[in-house]
Design a protein around this motif. Structure first.
Motif, PDB file in Angstrom:
ATOM      1  N   GLN A  12       0.845  -1.211   0.000  1.00 20.75           N
ATOM      2  CA  GLN A  12       0.000   0.000   0.000  1.00 20.75           C
ATOM      3  C   GLN A  12       0.872   1.251   0.000  1.00 20.75           C
ATOM      4  OE1 GLN A  12      -2.857   0.170   3.199  1.00 20.75           O
ATOM      5  NE2 GLN A  12      -2.879   2.386   3.161  1.00 20.75           N
ATOM      6  N   THR A  13       0.475   2.247  -0.793  1.00 21.43           N
ATOM      7  CA  THR A  13       1.161   3.533  -0.763  1.00 21.43           C
ATOM      8  C   THR A  13       0.761   4.261   0.511  1.00 21.43           C
ATOM      9  OG1 THR A  13       1.234   3.686  -3.173  1.00 21.43           O
ATOM     10  CG2 THR A  13       1.478   5.748  -1.943  1.00 21.43           C
ATOM     11  N   VAL A  14       1.751   4.592   1.329  1.00 21.21           N
ATOM     12  CA  VAL A  14       1.519   5.246   2.614  1.00 21.21           C
ATOM     13  C   VAL A  14       1.603   6.768   2.464  1.00 21.21           C
ATOM     14  CG1 VAL A  14       2.379   5.454   4.984  1.00 21.21           C
ATOM     15  CG2 VAL A  14       2.413   3.233   3.840  1.00 21.21           C
ATOM     16  N   GLY A  15       2.481   7.216   1.578  1.00 18.68           N
ATOM     17  CA  GLY A  15       2.646   8.648   1.373  1.00 18.68           C
ATOM     18  C   GLY A  15       3.418   8.928   0.107  1.00 18.68           C
ATOM     19  N   ARG A  16       3.367  10.182  -0.318  1.00 17.64           N
ATOM     20  CA  ARG A  16       4.007  10.579  -1.574  1.00 17.64           C
ATOM     21  C   ARG A  16       4.450  12.032  -1.447  1.00 17.64           C
ATOM     22  NH1 ARG A  16       2.597   7.960  -6.167  1.00 17.64           N
ATOM     23  NH2 ARG A  16       3.395   8.863  -8.056  1.00 17.64           N
ATOM     24  N   LEU A  17       5.701  12.294  -1.805  1.00 12.42           N
ATOM     25  CA  LEU A  17       6.231  13.653  -1.809  1.00 12.42           C
ATOM     26  C   LEU A  17       6.667  13.997  -3.227  1.00 12.42           C
ATOM     27  CD1 LEU A  17       8.561  13.468   1.320  1.00 12.42           C
ATOM     28  CD2 LEU A  17       6.346  14.591   1.197  1.00 12.42           C
ATOM     29  N   GLU A  18       6.222  15.130  -3.715  1.00  8.92           N
ATOM     30  CA  GLU A  18       6.627  15.620  -5.033  1.00  8.92           C
ATOM     31  C   GLU A  18       7.623  16.747  -4.802  1.00  8.92           C
ATOM     32  OE1 GLU A  18       5.499  14.360  -7.952  1.00  8.92           O
ATOM     33  OE2 GLU A  18       3.963  13.056  -7.110  1.00  8.92           O
ATOM     34  N   GLN A  19       8.889  16.488  -5.026  1.00  6.88           N
ATOM     35  CA  GLN A  19       9.920  17.479  -4.772  1.00  6.88           C
ATOM     36  C   GLN A  19      10.903  17.551  -5.928  1.00  6.88           C
ATOM     37  OE1 GLN A  19       9.986  19.427  -2.140  1.00  6.88           O
ATOM     38  NE2 GLN A  19       8.386  18.414  -0.996  1.00  6.88           N
ATOM     39  N   LYS A  20      11.360  18.753  -6.231  1.00  7.78           N
ATOM     40  CA  LYS A  20      12.417  18.910  -7.231  1.00  7.78           C
ATOM     41  C   LYS A  20      13.774  18.709  -6.586  1.00  7.78           C
ATOM     42  CE  LYS A  20       9.765  21.819 -10.227  1.00  7.78           C
ATOM     43  NZ  LYS A  20       9.810  21.994 -11.614  1.00  7.78           N
ATOM     44  N   VAL A  21      13.915  19.190  -5.349  1.00 13.38           N
ATOM     45  CA  VAL A  21      15.150  19.038  -4.592  1.00 13.38           C
ATOM     46  C   VAL A  21      14.791  18.400  -3.252  1.00 13.38           C
ATOM     47  CG1 VAL A  21      17.078  20.245  -3.522  1.00 13.38           C
ATOM     48  CG2 VAL A  21      16.138  21.078  -5.687  1.00 13.38           C
ATOM     49  N   VAL A  22      15.585  17.419  -2.848  1.00 12.76           N
ATOM     50  CA  VAL A  22      15.298  16.708  -1.611  1.00 12.76           C
ATOM     51  C   VAL A  22      16.488  16.834  -0.666  1.00 12.76           C
ATOM     52  CG1 VAL A  22      14.817  14.455  -0.608  1.00 12.76           C
ATOM     53  CG2 VAL A  22      13.831  15.056  -2.809  1.00 12.76           C
ATOM     54  N   ASN A  48      12.024   7.677  -9.614  1.00  8.89           N
ATOM     55  CA  ASN A  48      11.363   7.960  -8.342  1.00  8.89           C
ATOM     56  C   ASN A  48      11.994   7.127  -7.234  1.00  8.89           C
ATOM     57  OD1 ASN A  48       9.443   9.668  -9.583  1.00  8.89           O
ATOM     58  ND2 ASN A  48       8.237   7.882 -10.159  1.00  8.89           N
ATOM     59  N   MET A  49      12.053   7.705  -6.053  1.00 11.35           N
ATOM     60  CA  MET A  49      12.592   7.016  -4.896  1.00 11.35           C
ATOM     61  C   MET A  49      11.458   6.259  -4.213  1.00 11.35           C
ATOM     62  SD  MET A  49      14.528   8.688  -1.607  1.00 11.35           S
ATOM     63  CE  MET A  49      15.883   9.356  -2.543  1.00 11.35           C
ATOM     64  N   GLN A  50      11.647   4.967  -4.013  1.00 10.84           N
ATOM     65  CA  GLN A  50      10.667   4.123  -3.335  1.00 10.84           C
ATOM     66  C   GLN A  50      11.222   3.790  -1.951  1.00 10.84           C
ATOM     67  OE1 GLN A  50       7.771   2.586  -4.772  1.00 10.84           O
ATOM     68  NE2 GLN A  50       8.016   3.563  -6.760  1.00 10.84           N
ATOM     69  N   ILE A  51      10.512   4.214  -0.919  1.00 13.38           N
ATOM     70  CA  ILE A  51      10.931   3.979   0.455  1.00 13.38           C
ATOM     71  C   ILE A  51      10.077   2.875   1.049  1.00 13.38           C
ATOM     72  CG2 ILE A  51      11.289   5.010   2.735  1.00 13.38           C
ATOM     73  CD1 ILE A  51      12.891   6.386   0.509  1.00 13.38           C
ATOM     74  N   GLN A  52      10.727   1.839   1.559  1.00 11.31           N
ATOM     75  CA  GLN A  52      10.020   0.746   2.222  1.00 11.31           C
ATOM     76  C   GLN A  52       9.727   1.161   3.655  1.00 11.31           C
ATOM     77  OE1 GLN A  52      10.086  -2.944   1.270  1.00 11.31           O
ATOM     78  NE2 GLN A  52      10.550  -2.418  -0.838  1.00 11.31           N
ATOM     79  N   THR A  53       8.464   1.137   4.037  1.00 13.16           N
ATOM     80  CA  THR A  53       8.039   1.498   5.387  1.00 13.16           C
ATOM     81  C   THR A  53       6.990   0.494   5.832  1.00 13.16           C
ATOM     82  OG1 THR A  53       7.305   3.353   6.746  1.00 13.16           O
ATOM     83  CG2 THR A  53       6.281   3.147   4.567  1.00 13.16           C
ATOM     84  N   ILE A  54       6.174   0.846   6.792  1.00 18.34           N
ATOM     85  CA  ILE A  54       5.100  -0.040   7.233  1.00 18.34           C
ATOM     86  C   ILE A  54       3.835   0.797   7.448  1.00 18.34           C
ATOM     87  CG2 ILE A  54       5.821   0.130   9.639  1.00 18.34           C
ATOM     88  CD1 ILE A  54       4.855  -2.809   9.927  1.00 18.34           C
ATOM     89  N   CYS A  55       2.715   0.287   6.979  1.00 19.84           N
ATOM     90  CA  CYS A  55       1.445   1.004   7.131  1.00 19.84           C
ATOM     91  C   CYS A  55       0.834   0.704   8.504  1.00 19.84           C
ATOM     92  CB  CYS A  55       0.471   0.633   6.011  1.00 19.84           C
ATOM     93  SG  CYS A  55      -0.181  -1.052   6.103  1.00 19.84           S
ATOM     94  N   GLU A  56      -0.165   1.472   8.863  1.00 19.63           N
ATOM     95  CA  GLU A  56      -0.809   1.299  10.163  1.00 19.63           C
ATOM     96  C   GLU A  56      -1.440  -0.080  10.320  1.00 19.63           C
ATOM     97  OE1 GLU A  56      -3.490   4.438  11.288  1.00 19.63           O
ATOM     98  OE2 GLU A  56      -2.110   5.970  10.542  1.00 19.63           O
ATOM     99  N   ASN A  57      -2.050  -0.597   9.261  1.00 17.32           N
ATOM    100  CA  ASN A  57      -2.706  -1.908   9.352  1.00 17.32           C
ATOM    101  C   ASN A  57      -1.695  -3.015   9.608  1.00 17.32           C
ATOM    102  OD1 ASN A  57      -5.259  -0.830   8.915  1.00 17.32           O
ATOM    103  ND2 ASN A  57      -5.081  -1.041   6.697  1.00 17.32           N
ATOM    104  N   CYS A  58      -0.575  -2.969   8.898  1.00 18.22           N
ATOM    105  CA  CYS A  58       0.446  -3.997   9.091  1.00 18.22           C
ATOM    106  C   CYS A  58       1.130  -3.835  10.444  1.00 18.22           C
ATOM    107  CB  CYS A  58       1.454  -3.977   7.950  1.00 18.22           C
ATOM    108  SG  CYS A  58       0.735  -4.555   6.382  1.00 18.22           S
TER     109      CYS A  58
END
Length: 76
Positions: A12-22, A48-58
């Motif tokens: 599941q996608t937990v969040g998304r940031l649209e940034q030109k500079v990080v 795109n950078m994909q960050i592995q995290t954990i959602c609230e349900n999991c």
């Protein structure tokens, strides 16, 4: 660049940031060691950078079933 946070267990996608500079220090990446960075961060074909995290349900499921921590994936 888009930074996409996805649950490592259910995808599941937990969040998304649209940034030109990080600024990676603002995202806390400077707190991770090399192994953690390699395990958590991937780049897709679009750059795109994909960050592995954990959602609230999991996270809740792991709390209810601590033995799931032994598994790489418990929801498929």
């Amino acid at each position: 660049m888009t930074i996409i946070y996805r649950c490592r267990h259910c995808g599941q996608t937990v969040g998304r940031l649209e940034q030109k500079v990080v600024d990676t220090t603002m995202l806390g990446f400077d707190q991770l060691n090399k192994k953690e960075l390699e395990e958590m961060i991937r780049y897709d074909g679009n750059g795109n950078m994909q960050i592995q995290t954990i959602c609230e349900n999991c996270e809740h499921a792991l709390g209810q079933h601590p033995n799931y921590h032994e598994l790489d994936y418990f929801i498929q």
